[in-house]
Write an enzyme that holds these catalytic residues in place. Structure first.
Site, PDB file in Angstrom:
ATOM      1  N   ASP A   1      57.504  35.302  48.732  1.00  0.00           N
ATOM      2  CA  ASP A   1      56.564  34.462  47.987  1.00  0.00           C
ATOM      3  C   ASP A   1      55.576  33.790  48.930  1.00  0.00           C
ATOM      4  O   ASP A   1      54.368  33.751  48.684  1.00  0.00           O
ATOM      5  CB  ASP A   1      57.312  33.366  47.219  1.00  0.00           C
ATOM      6  CG  ASP A   1      57.975  33.864  45.939  1.00  0.00           C
ATOM      7  OD1 ASP A   1      57.819  35.046  45.603  1.00  0.00           O
ATOM      8  OD2 ASP A   1      58.645  33.048  45.279  1.00  0.00           O
ATOM      9  N   GLU A   2      56.099  33.251  50.030  1.00  0.00           N
ATOM     10  CA  GLU A   2      55.243  32.550  50.982  1.00  0.00           C
ATOM     11  C   GLU A   2      54.210  33.502  51.593  1.00  0.00           C
ATOM     12  O   GLU A   2      53.059  33.112  51.824  1.00  0.00           O
ATOM     13  CB  GLU A   2      56.093  31.908  52.097  1.00  0.00           C
ATOM     14  CG  GLU A   2      57.179  30.950  51.624  1.00  0.00           C
ATOM     15  CD  GLU A   2      56.647  29.640  51.076  1.00  0.00           C
ATOM     16  OE1 GLU A   2      55.418  29.502  50.922  1.00  0.00           O
ATOM     17  OE2 GLU A   2      57.461  28.751  50.801  1.00  0.00           O
TER      18      GLU A   2
ATOM     19  N   GLU B   1      51.457  28.534  55.071  1.00  0.00           N
ATOM     20  CA  GLU B   1      52.222  29.491  54.260  1.00  0.00           C
ATOM     21  C   GLU B   1      52.837  30.570  55.139  1.00  0.00           C
ATOM     22  O   GLU B   1      53.958  31.030  54.887  1.00  0.00           O
ATOM     23  CB  GLU B   1      51.321  30.123  53.197  1.00  0.00           C
ATOM     24  CG  GLU B   1      50.843  29.168  52.109  1.00  0.00           C
ATOM     25  CD  GLU B   1      51.903  28.840  51.072  1.00  0.00           C
ATOM     26  OE1 GLU B   1      53.067  29.256  51.229  1.00  0.00           O
ATOM     27  OE2 GLU B   1      51.570  28.165  50.085  1.00  0.00           O
TER      28      GLU B   1
ATOM     29  N   GLU C   1      55.859  27.949  43.738  1.00  0.00           N
ATOM     30  CA  GLU C   1      56.499  27.260  44.853  1.00  0.00           C
ATOM     31  C   GLU C   1      57.665  26.378  44.396  1.00  0.00           C
ATOM     32  O   GLU C   1      58.644  26.205  45.124  1.00  0.00           O
ATOM     33  CB  GLU C   1      55.463  26.401  45.588  1.00  0.00           C
ATOM     34  CG  GLU C   1      54.468  27.190  46.421  1.00  0.00           C
ATOM     35  CD  GLU C   1      55.035  27.602  47.767  1.00  0.00           C
ATOM     36  OE1 GLU C   1      55.975  26.940  48.250  1.00  0.00           O
ATOM     37  OE2 GLU C   1      54.538  28.584  48.336  1.00  0.00           O
TER      38      GLU C   1
ATOM     39  N   THR D   1      55.901  28.999  56.924  1.00  0.00           N
ATOM     40  CA  THR D   1      57.096  28.914  56.073  1.00  0.00           C
ATOM     41  C   THR D   1      57.682  30.292  55.818  1.00  0.00           C
ATOM     42  O   THR D   1      58.901  30.444  55.685  1.00  0.00           O
ATOM     43  CB  THR D   1      56.788  28.207  54.740  1.00  0.00           C
ATOM     44  OG1 THR D   1      55.648  28.819  54.127  1.00  0.00           O
ATOM     45  CG2 THR D   1      56.502  26.737  54.954  1.00  0.00           C
TER      46      THR D   1
ATOM     47  N   HIS E   1      51.379  34.051  49.116  1.00  0.00           N
ATOM     48  CA  HIS E   1      50.519  32.868  49.071  1.00  0.00           C
ATOM     49  C   HIS E   1      49.655  32.773  50.331  1.00  0.00           C
ATOM     50  O   HIS E   1      48.483  32.397  50.254  1.00  0.00           O
ATOM     51  CB  HIS E   1      51.374  31.610  48.899  1.00  0.00           C
ATOM     52  CG  HIS E   1      52.180  31.614  47.638  1.00  0.00           C
ATOM     53  ND1 HIS E   1      53.273  30.802  47.433  1.00  0.00           N
ATOM     54  CD2 HIS E   1      52.040  32.345  46.491  1.00  0.00           C
ATOM     55  CE1 HIS E   1      53.773  31.030  46.227  1.00  0.00           C
ATOM     56  NE2 HIS E   1      53.040  31.964  45.651  1.00  0.00           N
TER      57      HIS E   1
ATOM     58  N   TRP F   1      61.160  36.330  39.879  1.00  0.00           N
ATOM     59  CA  TRP F   1      62.554  35.865  39.936  1.00  0.00           C
ATOM     60  C   TRP F   1      62.654  34.381  39.607  1.00  0.00           C
ATOM     61  O   TRP F   1      61.701  33.628  39.788  1.00  0.00           O
ATOM     62  CB  TRP F   1      63.151  36.136  41.326  1.00  0.00           C
ATOM     63  CG  TRP F   1      62.513  35.365  42.451  1.00  0.00           C
ATOM     64  CD1 TRP F   1      61.437  35.744  43.195  1.00  0.00           C
ATOM     65  CD2 TRP F   1      62.897  34.066  42.955  1.00  0.00           C
ATOM     66  NE1 TRP F   1      61.127  34.777  44.132  1.00  0.00           N
ATOM     67  CE2 TRP F   1      62.002  33.739  44.003  1.00  0.00           C
ATOM     68  CE3 TRP F   1      63.901  33.164  42.615  1.00  0.00           C
ATOM     69  CZ2 TRP F   1      62.096  32.546  44.716  1.00  0.00           C
ATOM     70  CZ3 TRP F   1      63.995  31.970  43.324  1.00  0.00           C
ATOM     71  CH2 TRP F   1      63.104  31.676  44.365  1.00  0.00           C
TER      72      TRP F   1
ATOM     73  N   GLU G   1      60.284  21.926  50.791  1.00  0.00           N
ATOM     74  CA  GLU G   1      59.911  22.594  49.540  1.00  0.00           C
ATOM     75  C   GLU G   1      59.929  21.622  48.361  1.00  0.00           C
ATOM     76  O   GLU G   1      59.108  21.713  47.445  1.00  0.00           O
ATOM     77  CB  GLU G   1      60.859  23.765  49.259  1.00  0.00           C
ATOM     78  CG  GLU G   1      60.789  24.900  50.264  1.00  0.00           C
ATOM     79  CD  GLU G   1      59.552  25.771  50.095  1.00  0.00           C
ATOM     80  OE1 GLU G   1      58.756  25.513  49.175  1.00  0.00           O
ATOM     81  OE2 GLU G   1      59.381  26.711  50.891  1.00  0.00           O
TER      82      GLU G   1
ATOM     83  N   HIS H   1      61.335  27.411  44.804  1.00  0.00           N
ATOM     84  CA  HIS H   1      61.971  27.476  46.117  1.00  0.00           C
ATOM     85  C   HIS H   1      62.906  26.285  46.347  1.00  0.00           C
ATOM     86  O   HIS H   1      64.072  26.453  46.698  1.00  0.00           O
ATOM     87  CB  HIS H   1      60.918  27.529  47.220  1.00  0.00           C
ATOM     88  CG  HIS H   1      59.995  28.701  47.101  1.00  0.00           C
ATOM     89  ND1 HIS H   1      58.828  28.815  47.847  1.00  0.00           N
ATOM     90  CD2 HIS H   1      60.045  29.809  46.327  1.00  0.00           C
ATOM     91  CE1 HIS H   1      58.232  29.945  47.534  1.00  0.00           C
ATOM     92  NE2 HIS H   1      58.943  30.561  46.604  1.00  0.00           N
TER      93      HIS H   1
END
Length: 331
Positions: free
Chosen positions: A198-199, A166, A113, A169, A202, A33, A76, A116
């Site tokens: 996403d976090e 990670e 990252e 977050t 990671h 995305w 971020e 974000h």
């Protein structure tokens, strides 16, 4: 062999596997995305109507929520600090003729990252609920001030830190998204939820790095993990300040806000530690030297010790007034 040399040998030994980690835990640019997928389309004739709808949906969100959103966004957006720090870690060689897998990982992780802060900043700007100039000054201060997370250039300690951070977050973004959705803000809820996803990816990657190192150098990895927990995992925005303030003065007030709102709490910190202890199977690690054995004992007992402390912790109920947000969430 010196500790530093052992670290380098282990990083070199694992490096051929990094491409596989990238395939497992990162998403190709064309498939992932992008911020514009969630924001009003500036090329559309209906752009202003979409902005008006976005601003309307944001009206139900309260002061503590906006403070947390702002601090999450600023954290971020301080990504240049994090990338430059990781690129300096022992074993991450960005100057080799073909670069190495570790430096490719750091750049690709940074690229994911970076989206974000981009999408959150644009949302805040369009919402009209915050003082963007104050936010921008805080972001510039945070990048300028840098940070010291207690890892030095040690890859083991840095990977412990990122494994922990990670997941922290992930928790924060996920809960902010849940709160937004509960208030009827489906767009912001979805945005924060997908950032949280996403976090999590990671986190799973860095967690795997540490697990792999345990297989190569169990005593060294155990000692590094214990050292980081003795220092405490500080948040990357721990030097947060407002305009006119000194480094770190705003962070405690933000932490109290996040604790009060239930976005990220002392119990979450303990829960993350429990999850890492369990995934890395500390009680089953073999071939530890005496010092590492003591470090393992410390780590296994630490969650219970921290729980006793957490139950006695108190946080101020008085709401600190940040320059980023007016008391009622409106300028």
């Amino acid at each position: 062999m010196a500790t530093k040399n052992i670290r380098l040998e282990v990083m070199r030994a694992i490096e051929p596997r990094v491409t596989g980690f990238m395939n497992d835990f990162l998403i190709p640019v064309e498939d992932i995305w992008q911020p514009t997928d969630f924001l009003p389309d500036s090329q559309s004739d209906g752009f202003l109507e979409e902005v008006k709808e976005l601003r309307g949906e944001s009206q139900e969100l309260g002061y503590d929520f906006w403070v947390t959103m702002v601090a999450d966004t600023i954290t971020e957006e301080a990504l240049p600090t994090y990338e430059s720090w990781l690129m300096d870690v022992e074993g991450i060689d960005q100057h080799a003729e073909n670069k190495n897998g570790w430096s490719k990982w750091v750049r690709a992780w940074t690229a994911e990252e970076n989206r974000h802060g981009d999408v959150l900043n644009k949302y805040l700007y369009l919402s009209g609920r915050v003082n963007m100039r104050e936010i921008e000054m805080t972001t510039q201060h945070l990048i300028s001030d840098g940070f010291d997370i207690g890892t030095d250039r040690d890859p083991y300690k840095n990977f412990v830190y990122t494994s922990f951070q990670e997941l922290a977050t992930n928790i924060s973004h996920k809960r902010v998204g849940q709160m937004a959705k509960k208030k009827g803000n489906a767009l912001l809820g979805k945005m924060c939820t997908i950032i949280a996803g996403d976090e999590m990816r990671h986190h799973l990657a860095y967690r795997e790095f540490v697990k792999t190192i345990f297989g190569e150098d169990p005593s060294g990895m155990m000692l590094a993990f214990a050292d980081m927990m003795k220092k405490k995992i500080v948040m990357p925005a721990h030097f947060l300040r407002e305009s006119g303030g000194s480094a770190g003065t705003a962070f405690e007030n933000f932490s109290n806000c996040a604790q009060r709102l239930g976005v990220y709490t002392a119990m979450d910190y303990i829960d993350i530690l429990k999850k890492l202890n369990a995934y890395w199977q500390l009680d089953a690690v073999r071939a530890l030297n005496d010092e590492a054995q003591k470090a393992r004992d410390y780590l296994l007992k630490l969650p219970e010790r921290l729980e006793r402390i957490a139950t006695r912790m108190q946080f101020p109920e008085d709401t600190y007034r940040f320059k980023w947000v007016e008391a009622n969430g409106m300028l």
